[in-house]
Design an enzyme around this catalytic site. Sequence first.
Site, PDB file in Angstrom:
ATOM      1  CE  LYS A  23     -31.582  -7.285  42.980  1.00 54.69           C
ATOM      2  NZ  LYS A  23     -33.001  -7.347  43.317  1.00 54.69           N
ATOM      3  CE  LYS A  48     -29.804 -13.373  38.841  1.00 60.31           C
ATOM      4  NZ  LYS A  48     -30.507 -13.317  40.071  1.00 60.31           N
ATOM      5  CE  LYS A  88     -38.306  -9.622  37.017  1.00 59.52           C
ATOM      6  NZ  LYS A  88     -38.964  -9.708  38.314  1.00 59.52           N
TER       7      LYS A  88
HETATM    8  P1  TYM Z   1     -37.726 -12.180  40.951  1.00 64.96           P
HETATM    9  O1  TYM Z   1     -38.875 -11.239  40.754  1.00 64.96           O
HETATM   10  O2  TYM Z   1     -36.353 -11.673  40.664  1.00 64.96           O
HETATM   11  O3  TYM Z   1     -37.922 -13.473  40.076  1.00 64.96           O
HETATM   12  C1  TYM Z   1     -39.132 -14.241  40.090  1.00 64.96           C
HETATM   13  C2  TYM Z   1     -38.795 -15.720  40.001  1.00 64.96           C
HETATM   14  O4  TYM Z   1     -38.036 -15.987  38.822  1.00 64.96           O
HETATM   15  C3  TYM Z   1     -36.889 -16.759  39.164  1.00 64.96           C
HETATM   16  N1  TYM Z   1     -35.781 -16.416  38.237  1.00 64.96           N
HETATM   17  C4  TYM Z   1     -35.148 -17.278  37.456  1.00 64.96           C
HETATM   18  N2  TYM Z   1     -35.277 -18.609  37.272  1.00 64.96           N
HETATM   19  C5  TYM Z   1     -34.466 -19.213  36.362  1.00 64.96           C
HETATM   20  N3  TYM Z   1     -33.537 -18.548  35.628  1.00 64.96           N
HETATM   21  C6  TYM Z   1     -33.354 -17.225  35.781  1.00 64.96           C
HETATM   22  N4  TYM Z   1     -32.464 -16.568  35.051  1.00 64.96           N
HETATM   23  C7  TYM Z   1     -34.181 -16.527  36.725  1.00 64.96           C
HETATM   24  N5  TYM Z   1     -34.275 -15.223  37.114  1.00 64.96           N
HETATM   25  C8  TYM Z   1     -35.268 -15.182  38.042  1.00 64.96           C
HETATM   26  C9  TYM Z   1     -36.563 -16.349  40.595  1.00 64.96           C
HETATM   27  O5  TYM Z   1     -35.789 -17.318  41.246  1.00 64.96           O
HETATM   28  C10 TYM Z   1     -37.945 -16.196  41.191  1.00 64.96           C
HETATM   29  O6  TYM Z   1     -38.426 -17.437  41.639  1.00 64.96           O
HETATM   30  N6  TYM Z   1     -37.037 -12.259  45.898  1.00 64.96           N
HETATM   31  C11 TYM Z   1     -37.859 -12.751  44.810  1.00 64.96           C
HETATM   32  C12 TYM Z   1     -39.329 -12.369  44.939  1.00 64.96           C
HETATM   33  C13 TYM Z   1     -39.972 -12.765  46.227  1.00 64.96           C
HETATM   34  C14 TYM Z   1     -40.320 -14.087  46.612  1.00 64.96           C
HETATM   35  C15 TYM Z   1     -40.972 -13.935  47.874  1.00 64.96           C
HETATM   36  C16 TYM Z   1     -40.173 -15.334  46.019  1.00 64.96           C
HETATM   37  C17 TYM Z   1     -40.373 -11.924  47.201  1.00 64.96           C
HETATM   38  N7  TYM Z   1     -40.985 -12.617  48.178  1.00 64.96           N
HETATM   39  C18 TYM Z   1     -41.458 -15.037  48.558  1.00 64.96           C
HETATM   40  C19 TYM Z   1     -40.647 -16.439  46.729  1.00 64.96           C
HETATM   41  C20 TYM Z   1     -41.276 -16.295  47.970  1.00 64.96           C
HETATM   42  C21 TYM Z   1     -37.365 -12.139  43.519  1.00 64.96           C
HETATM   43  O7  TYM Z   1     -36.775 -11.080  43.490  1.00 64.96           O
HETATM   44  O8  TYM Z   1     -37.784 -12.816  42.419  1.00 64.96           O
END
Ligand code: TYM
Length: 362
Positions: free
Chosen positions: A139, A224, A227
């Site tokens: 990022k 992957k 967003k």
């Molecule tokens: P975020 O908001 O980017 O994504 C949310 C969840 O979606 C999963 N994910 C995917 N799974 C499969 N294929 C993909 N292409 C894909 N893109 C995203 C992510 O692995 C995630 O589970 N840092 C985290 C948010 C967060 C969090 C936490 C998660 C903040 N605090 C505490 C767990 C526990 C994030 O940016 O997810």
Amino acid sequence: MPERPYPALGTLLVVNGQHHDDQPNAAKTKAVLSGIQPTGAVHLGNYLGALRWWVDFQDRYNAFYCVVDLHALTVPGDPAELSRATLTMATLLMAAGLGPERCTLFVQSHVHEHAELAWLLECTASMGELSRMTQFKDKSSKESEESARVGLFAYPVLMAADILLYQADLVPVGDDQRQHLELTRDLAQRWNARYGETFTVPEAAIPPAGGGARIMDLQDPVHKMSKSSASDAGLISLFDDPKVIERKIKRAVTDLDPPGPGAVRWGPQAKPGVSNLLELLATLRGGKPDDIAAGYESYGKLKSDAAEAVLELVVPLQERYRELARDPGAVRSVLAVGASRAGEVAARTMDAARSAIGLLPR
Ligand code: TYM
């Protein structure tokens, strides 16, 4: 609220490399926490990698789920849009099946302990280990490290605070969060060794390969679905019009092998585009991607079946969303109840952490 049938989960989760013995935990003695950012389009990867497990876990564990609005501040964004997107995400999570009587759904910033524990953990983490986080490197390289926000660097520590505050045993996430979960475990172990047992050391619950852990970009299937993808054509937003979804899947990149027997086969390295479509079908309808491959000779049929499976998920989800979005007050009251339930648990952990690290009680 009417229930809707969710696709069978089919495959077991993998917890720290081991197949997870997914016994029902009727007493809900184990805690689960996960979060999702309210930025950008919530996409099919988010759903298959994480959200469908959230829905499943809420009946088996004491589940805490949050919209992580503080994490969204790590990159530039419009303040008015942030609060709108937070409410939209909470509404979507309810549309996907999270229920206030089945889990604790809240907004991260409504529970001030997240930011507070993050500071204590920042004083536990090292510059070196945070510098190794690949998401920060990815990022920050999009802008420049010089102008990247300090919050972006510290982001994984806030994530660790989210998890440790609730003494979570399991954290259902997609594969891209694996490294952040490892850091969370390291921080919990280091803290416990240094200051005494304070935190449960959590385990990542990640779908197995081929089971939705890493859904790929339809136009660039070696990366992957994200967003922040370069092209909108590669991403299926859960808010996309059904016709747009169909078109995106029909135009998905496959490869140059001529169609015919054996052309549709599972192999994420050799056939990333085709494998991604097989994985969509497998996770949505059940089954293993390599078995499903045997039923196809043409890319066209694979694409139309994959599109149909995605629409079976998305169309009713959008209907539920539209219903719930008519009453934002009701969603906000679910979030208010969630914040007070989450706040109680967070306050208990925070007290223990403060005292363990030696802060003078008020
Ligand atoms: P975020 O908001 O980017 O994504 C949310 C969840 O979606 C999963 N994910 C995917 N799974 C499969 N294929 C993909 N292409 C894909 N893109 C995203 C992510 O692995 C995630 O589970 N840092 C985290 C948010 C967060 C969090 C936490 C998660 C903040 N605090 C505490 C767990 C526990 C994030 O940016 O997810």
